[in-house]
Design a protein around this motif. Structure first.
Motif, PDB file in Angstrom:
ATOM      1  N   GLY A 143      16.302  17.630  -0.891  1.00 54.10           N
ATOM      2  CA  GLY A 143      15.359  17.574   0.223  1.00 54.10           C
ATOM      3  C   GLY A 143      14.210  16.627   0.014  1.00 54.10           C
ATOM      4  O   GLY A 143      13.097  16.870   0.489  1.00 54.10           O
ATOM      5  N   LEU A 144      14.449  15.523  -0.704  1.00 53.14           N
ATOM      6  CA  LEU A 144      13.422  14.520  -0.947  1.00 53.14           C
ATOM      7  C   LEU A 144      13.915  13.166  -0.463  1.00 53.14           C
ATOM      8  O   LEU A 144      15.117  12.893  -0.459  1.00 53.14           O
ATOM      9  CB  LEU A 144      13.080  14.438  -2.439  1.00 53.14           C
ATOM     10  N   ARG A 145      12.976  12.317  -0.077  1.00 49.56           N
ATOM     11  CA  ARG A 145      13.348  10.982   0.377  1.00 49.56           C
ATOM     12  C   ARG A 145      12.174  10.030   0.185  1.00 49.56           C
ATOM     13  O   ARG A 145      11.032  10.386   0.446  1.00 49.56           O
ATOM     14  CB  ARG A 145      13.749  11.016   1.858  1.00 49.56           C
ATOM     15  N   TRP A 146      12.487   8.839  -0.302  1.00 46.92           N
ATOM     16  CA  TRP A 146      11.462   7.793  -0.403  1.00 46.92           C
ATOM     17  C   TRP A 146      12.021   6.522   0.209  1.00 46.92           C
ATOM     18  O   TRP A 146      13.202   6.241   0.140  1.00 46.92           O
ATOM     19  CB  TRP A 146      11.026   7.578  -1.850  1.00 46.92           C
ATOM     20  N   TRP A 147      11.138   5.776   0.842  1.00 44.58           N
ATOM     21  CA  TRP A 147      11.584   4.565   1.514  1.00 44.58           C
ATOM     22  C   TRP A 147      10.405   3.635   1.724  1.00 44.58           C
ATOM     23  O   TRP A 147       9.260   3.984   1.440  1.00 44.58           O
ATOM     24  CB  TRP A 147      12.270   4.890   2.852  1.00 44.58           C
ATOM     25  N   GLN A 152       2.442  -6.018   5.952  1.00 38.14           N
ATOM     26  CA  GLN A 152       2.143  -5.289   4.721  1.00 38.14           C
ATOM     27  C   GLN A 152       3.274  -4.302   4.412  1.00 38.14           C
ATOM     28  O   GLN A 152       3.853  -3.708   5.306  1.00 38.14           O
ATOM     29  CB  GLN A 152       0.816  -4.543   4.840  1.00 38.14           C
ATOM     30  N   SER A 153       3.558  -4.144   3.124  1.00 39.23           N
ATOM     31  CA  SER A 153       4.613  -3.247   2.665  1.00 39.23           C
ATOM     32  C   SER A 153       4.034  -1.861   2.398  1.00 39.23           C
ATOM     33  O   SER A 153       3.011  -1.730   1.728  1.00 39.23           O
ATOM     34  CB  SER A 153       5.262  -3.810   1.399  1.00 39.23           C
ATOM     35  N   HIS A 154       4.691  -0.816   2.933  1.00 37.11           N
ATOM     36  CA  HIS A 154       4.242   0.561   2.768  1.00 37.11           C
ATOM     37  C   HIS A 154       5.363   1.389   2.141  1.00 37.11           C
ATOM     38  O   HIS A 154       6.509   1.315   2.573  1.00 37.11           O
ATOM     39  CB  HIS A 154       3.847   1.178   4.116  1.00 37.11           C
ATOM     40  N   SER A 201       0.850  -1.184   0.000  1.00 29.33           N
ATOM     41  CA  SER A 201       0.000   0.000   0.000  1.00 29.33           C
ATOM     42  C   SER A 201       0.881   1.228   0.000  1.00 29.33           C
ATOM     43  O   SER A 201       1.988   1.213   0.512  1.00 29.33           O
ATOM     44  CB  SER A 201      -0.913   0.009   1.230  1.00 29.33           C
ATOM     45  N   ASN A 202       0.374   2.304  -0.577  1.00 27.97           N
ATOM     46  CA  ASN A 202       1.130   3.538  -0.684  1.00 27.97           C
ATOM     47  C   ASN A 202       0.743   4.494   0.431  1.00 27.97           C
ATOM     48  O   ASN A 202      -0.431   4.670   0.724  1.00 27.97           O
ATOM     49  CB  ASN A 202       0.872   4.215  -2.035  1.00 27.97           C
ATOM     50  N   VAL A 203       1.730   5.110   1.034  1.00 30.76           N
ATOM     51  CA  VAL A 203       1.502   6.159   2.012  1.00 30.76           C
ATOM     52  C   VAL A 203       1.760   7.477   1.312  1.00 30.76           C
ATOM     53  O   VAL A 203       2.804   7.645   0.678  1.00 30.76           O
ATOM     54  CB  VAL A 203       2.441   6.001   3.221  1.00 30.76           C
ATOM     55  N   PRO A 204       0.835   8.454   1.371  1.00 29.54           N
ATOM     56  CA  PRO A 204       1.019   9.702   0.632  1.00 29.54           C
ATOM     57  C   PRO A 204       2.244  10.471   1.108  1.00 29.54           C
ATOM     58  O   PRO A 204       2.859  10.158   2.119  1.00 29.54           O
ATOM     59  CB  PRO A 204      -0.274  10.487   0.934  1.00 29.54           C
ATOM     60  N   LEU A 205       2.571  11.502   0.353  1.00 30.53           N
ATOM     61  CA  LEU A 205       3.682  12.382   0.670  1.00 30.53           C
ATOM     62  C   LEU A 205       3.539  12.935   2.071  1.00 30.53           C
ATOM     63  O   LEU A 205       2.489  13.419   2.455  1.00 30.53           O
ATOM     64  CB  LEU A 205       3.708  13.532  -0.340  1.00 30.53           C
TER      65      LEU A 205
END
Length: 212
Positions: free
Chosen positions: A84-88, A96-98, A3-7
């Protein structure tokens, strides 16, 4: 199930990329250097490895190591400091994977260098494009073992590109709705064009009837 977690851009997110920066156009020269070093090195090794060794296995290992180092550096260090951006990603207690996409708040964006931002995004787009061209070359020349190497490069560099685009644009819902709106507009335009041509098309000519 993923599932995706928003910004995330609120005050509860972890602080990142807020180190004291020296003056100058490149505020983080070493980070910028390593942002480019591994990806350039992997491309150079791919192009020139035949000059130094005939062993595909050794070249494969070296290139994949360089690509992995590039992926880790861009994902965990250079993106956080340069733009100044990061995704993980994390796994919750239910297994569950987020996916999480973070960005600095507006006031902190002034701490990044404009030149570093240009270098970051330019390299982020250019190198996947170069690897994609090399993939087509490898496929059309029936060089499938090297196509496998290039496919790994496209996957790793493309993953970082996708992740940072998601960070930059914001919520996944807004991206999805934009794509849906574009697709809907194209479908409506095509349907309108087909209906117009159907009503304006001249009827087929019929030849004179002949009797025997």
């Amino acid at each position: 199930m993923a599932s995706n977690v928003p910004l995330l851009d609120n005050d509860d997110t972890l602080g990142f990329g807020e180190e004291d920066e020296p003056r100058g156009k490149l505020r983080h020269p070493f980070v910028t250097l390593f942002h480019l070093l591994f990806r350039v090195a992997s491309l150079v090794v791919y192009e020139l490895c035949g000059w130094f060794s005939n062993s595909f296995i050794s070249s494969f290992i070296i290139i994949v190591i360089l690509l992995s180092m590039d992926f880790w550096t861009v994902k965990n260090i250079s993106g956080r400091i340069m733009v100044g951006l990061r995704w993980w990603n994390y796994i919750d207690d239910e297994g569950q994977s987020h996916w999480v996409f973070e960005a600095k708040k507006g006031g902190l964006q002034g701490r990044v260098s404009a030149m570093e931002v240009r270098i970051f995004w330019l390299s982020l787009f250019v190198f996947p494009l170069i690897w994609s061209i090399l993939l087509l070359v490898a496929v059309f020349t029936w060089n499938f073992k090297w196509a496998m190497v290039v496919l790994i490069a496209v996957s790793l560099s493309g993953s970082n590109l996708y992740g940072y685009i998601r960070c930059k644009l914001g919520k996944s819902e807004s991206i999805t709705s934009s794509v849906k709106s574009m697709a809907t507009g194209l479908v409506q335009k095509q349907m309108f064009s087909n209906m117009t041509s159907m009503f304006t098309r001249a009827p087929p000519a019929t030849g004179p009837s002949t009797t025997i």
